[in-house]
Write an enzyme that holds these catalytic residues in place. Sequence first.
Site, PDB file in Angstrom:
ATOM      1  N   PRO A   2     -12.045  25.803  -9.243  1.00  0.00           N
ATOM      2  CA  PRO A   2     -11.947  25.316 -10.620  1.00  0.00           C
ATOM      3  C   PRO A   2     -12.540  23.920 -10.763  1.00  0.00           C
ATOM      4  O   PRO A   2     -12.103  22.986 -10.102  1.00  0.00           O
ATOM      5  CB  PRO A   2     -10.437  25.301 -10.878  1.00  0.00           C
ATOM      6  CG  PRO A   2      -9.849  26.189  -9.835  1.00  0.00           C
ATOM      7  CD  PRO A   2     -10.753  26.093  -8.648  1.00  0.00           C
ATOM      8  N   GLU A   3     -13.549  23.802 -11.596  1.00  0.00           N
ATOM      9  CA  GLU A   3     -14.120  22.518 -11.960  1.00  0.00           C
ATOM     10  C   GLU A   3     -13.809  22.296 -13.435  1.00  0.00           C
ATOM     11  O   GLU A   3     -13.017  23.035 -14.005  1.00  0.00           O
ATOM     12  CB  GLU A   3     -15.643  22.528 -11.718  1.00  0.00           C
ATOM     13  CG  GLU A   3     -16.014  22.850 -10.283  1.00  0.00           C
ATOM     14  CD  GLU A   3     -17.509  22.876 -10.035  1.00  0.00           C
ATOM     15  OE1 GLU A   3     -18.252  22.212 -10.781  1.00  0.00           O
ATOM     16  OE2 GLU A   3     -17.946  23.551  -9.096  1.00  0.00           O
ATOM     17  N   LYS A  57     -10.566  17.170 -13.140  1.00  0.00           N
ATOM     18  CA  LYS A  57     -10.189  18.505 -12.664  1.00  0.00           C
ATOM     19  C   LYS A  57      -8.674  18.679 -12.677  1.00  0.00           C
ATOM     20  O   LYS A  57      -8.163  19.673 -12.163  1.00  0.00           O
ATOM     21  CB  LYS A  57     -10.715  18.727 -11.253  1.00  0.00           C
ATOM     22  CG  LYS A  57     -12.234  18.815 -11.165  1.00  0.00           C
ATOM     23  CD  LYS A  57     -12.682  18.986  -9.731  1.00  0.00           C
ATOM     24  CE  LYS A  57     -14.165  18.695  -9.585  1.00  0.00           C
ATOM     25  NZ  LYS A  57     -14.570  18.642  -8.171  1.00  0.00           N
ATOM     26  N   ARG A 254     -21.332  19.640   1.638  1.00  0.00           N
ATOM     27  CA  ARG A 254     -21.269  20.810   0.753  1.00  0.00           C
ATOM     28  C   ARG A 254     -22.616  21.525   0.717  1.00  0.00           C
ATOM     29  O   ARG A 254     -23.666  20.877   0.792  1.00  0.00           O
ATOM     30  CB  ARG A 254     -20.932  20.397  -0.687  1.00  0.00           C
ATOM     31  CG  ARG A 254     -19.673  19.607  -0.844  1.00  0.00           C
ATOM     32  CD  ARG A 254     -18.458  20.514  -0.817  1.00  0.00           C
ATOM     33  NE  ARG A 254     -17.236  19.740  -0.794  1.00  0.00           N
ATOM     34  CZ  ARG A 254     -16.628  19.365   0.330  1.00  0.00           C
ATOM     35  NH1 ARG A 254     -17.131  19.691   1.493  1.00  0.00           N
ATOM     36  NH2 ARG A 254     -15.518  18.670   0.284  1.00  0.00           N
TER      37      ARG A 254
END
Length: 287
Positions: A2-3, A57, A254
């Site tokens: 979830p962003e 967030k 990432r």
Amino acid sequence: MPELPEVETVARGLQISVAGRRIVSVTLRKTDFMDDPDTIEREVPGTQIARVERFGKFMLLRLVRDRAASEPEASSKALLVHLGMTGNLAPHFAEQPRELRYTDARRFGRMAYLAGETLAAELLRFGADPLEVTAEEFAKRIESSRARIKALLLDQTVLRGVGNIYADESLWSAGIHPAKSGAKLKRKELARLRQALQKILRKAIQMRGSSISDFVDAEGQPGDYQQHHRAYGREGKKCFRCGRAIKRIIIAGRSSYFCPACQRAPHREGRIRKSTKRKGRARTSKR
DNA sequence: CTCGATCCCTGGACGC
DNA sequence: TGCGTCCAGGGATCGA
């Protein structure tokens, strides 16, 4: 993952389904993702959820305590909820009277009850909201750092709410290589990047977010924005703009997906330290 | 101080 | 079918 768009979607759902409700009791299971479980257990029961907001967030469940209408609220209080990777906060109607349940298999999320000065200080740690940041502030926050633009977009103290998916999507859209230094970006590029980021975030909110692992909103529905991804998760597939194969590199730990043709690599960046090691050492002694 | 690497955690994908 | 291995990633922490 979830962003901002996913959290916004969940927060809007909860604002409709649980705002105005009173919390009768709290039951905790695993608590290793909570700042202070005892405080949550002690302070949250008996409060009312005034409203549910998104902050970066985080979801902010603004709480108020029952009091006489005349006396003012002593201080603001909130339950801060971060969904981490796999978190889910949703009402369940099966049991009595009704439950607002947080589940998070990986427990990368976070939950904290904060009030007053502590709450204010915590919120101040975070950067600008990407949907509200002005062009000038956006440019200043990025160009003041030599870190790579991808790392800066992910840094919650620079901007609050951007994660791996929307960072890659906006860089692809703006035609900027993820390894480029923030300080090397031209004002024109920064303007393009901010426009792209805002457009993508708004569109993603409209489509109720991206469901790429198992994200579902507060009503249990998946989002649809993953159908619009142009870079994220598309290694080896054709770039929607030029047809070249999308590449994947690691930046800031990432995966970063980008088009090697549309997002040109910075000239001599990334390996600077290695190639100037000897000179570098001599130079540092001067300082 | 600034920046990058590492670790936390578990489920799902994949290979044999 | 079952088992082992790898990978996903936000953010805290540590070290250069």
